[in-house]
Design an enzyme around this catalytic site. Structure first.
Site, PDB file in Angstrom:
ATOM      1  CE1 TYR A   1      -0.948   2.665  -8.240  1.00 47.65           C
ATOM      2  CE2 TYR A   1       0.784   1.028  -8.147  1.00 47.65           C
ATOM      3  CZ  TYR A   1       0.377   2.315  -8.395  1.00 47.65           C
ATOM      4  OH  TYR A   1       1.301   3.249  -8.795  1.00 47.65           O
TER       5      TYR A   1
ATOM      6  CG  ASP B   1       5.949   1.491  -7.323  1.00 52.80           C
ATOM      7  OD1 ASP B   1       6.557   2.230  -6.530  1.00 52.80           O
ATOM      8  OD2 ASP B   1       4.869   1.805  -7.862  1.00 52.80           O
TER       9      ASP B   1
ATOM     10  CE  LYS C   1       3.659   4.546  -5.736  1.00 52.45           C
ATOM     11  NZ  LYS C   1       3.376   3.177  -6.196  1.00 52.45           N
TER      12      LYS C   1
ATOM     13  CG  HIS D   1      -0.485   7.447  -4.600  1.00 49.48           C
ATOM     14  ND1 HIS D   1      -1.183   6.278  -4.737  1.00 49.48           N
ATOM     15  CD2 HIS D   1       0.126   7.630  -5.807  1.00 49.48           C
ATOM     16  CE1 HIS D   1      -1.007   5.780  -5.953  1.00 49.48           C
ATOM     17  NE2 HIS D   1      -0.226   6.593  -6.622  1.00 49.48           N
TER      18      HIS D   1
END
Length: 276
Positions: free
Chosen positions: A48, A43, A73, A106
């Site tokens: 990120y 994930d 996302k 997200h």
């Protein structure tokens, strides 16, 4: 490990591997080790800033692509229809993949009013083969009902903050009625103190397991898919070694009773919180 069947008939493992803050070479090695240990669901997210490290970990693992399930996302700043396609393509280039198994919005960012537009673009991206399944993160029932009303397409997943201090029972019940799988981010509370609860230590001792294992098992027995992050191989093994015991109904009820009205870790209420 068993699997959950998503509402589009795609299967996904009961336990995933979170990659938040696993960046660069060290992150790639940690993720590659997780794959070696047995994790197959990775994930990540555009925000990120580690999709490249995820792609490198996949290369290092030498596990066939068809055995892996990769989630990414869409960030809030790219919810405009045309931006969605470019953002997905950039994620694919970083990951070094031809498709993403699951792509999520997200955050709804309701003040911006673009999440329906983004959802329509994701439906088109799915039809084009860029992504296999589409879902959301941090959506409230009213946001999901808006998606359904406007497009007729429900998410396969809603990934939400969920842990013993914030068990989200009402939200999970809503998901079940709609056929949406609940995924839990911060399933272990991420240093919010829940791991030090004495009642959890007592349950863990009874089953000869750790507190973390008890919490992850609580998620799964409630039909939730937890996505814990762990950097060290020892913790990775600990988190995945939860399929040889069962919690009793009394155990489950005890964990449920730890929930708190204001149990969010950082007060990130999707009704008002915005992420870009």
């Amino acid at each position: 490990m068993d699997t959950y069947k998503l509402n589009n008939n795609q299967n996904i493992d009961q336990l995933g591997f979170g990659t938040y803050k696993l960046n660069g070479t060290m992150g790639a090695h940690a993720m590659s080790e997780a794959i070696r240990i047995g994790y197959r669901v990775l994930d990540t997210a555009y925000n990120y800033e580690n999709e490249g490290a995820v792609g490198q970990a996949i290369k290092m693992s030498h596990v066939p692509r068809c055995e892996l399930f990769v989630t990414s996302k869409l960030p809030g700043r790219y919810q405009a229809y045309d931006d969605v396609f470019v953002t997905i393509q950039e994620s694919l280039y970083r990951l070094g993949l031809d498709y993403i198994d699951l792509y999520l919005i997200h955050w709804p960012n309701p003040k911006q009013g673009k999440f329906v537009e983004a959802w329509k673009a994701m439906i088109a991206a799915q039809k084009a083969g860029l992504v296999k399944s589409i879902g959301v993160c941090n959506f409230l029932p009213e946001h999901i009902e808006t998606l359904e009303k406007e497009t007729g397409v429900l998410p396969v997943v809603n990934q939400i903050e969920c842990h013993p201090y914030f068990n989200q029972k009402d939200m999970i019940s809503f998901h079940m009625k709609k056929g949406i799988l609940t995924q839990a981010w911060s399933p272990l509370g991420r240093d919010n103190g829940v791991m030090q609860e004495q009642v959890l230590a007592e349950i863990a001792e009874k089953h000869e397991k750790t507190v973390a294992q008890v919490i992850l098992k609580w998620h799964i027995q409630n039909g939730i898919m937890p996505i814990p992050k762990a950097t060290s191989p020892a913790r990775q093994i600990e988190n995945i070694s939860i399929f040889d015991f069962e919690l009793s109904q009394d155990d489950l009820n005890t964990v449920d009773q730890l929930t708190q009205k204001n149990g969010r870790r950082k007060n990130q209420d999707p009704a008002i919180y915005e992420e870009f």
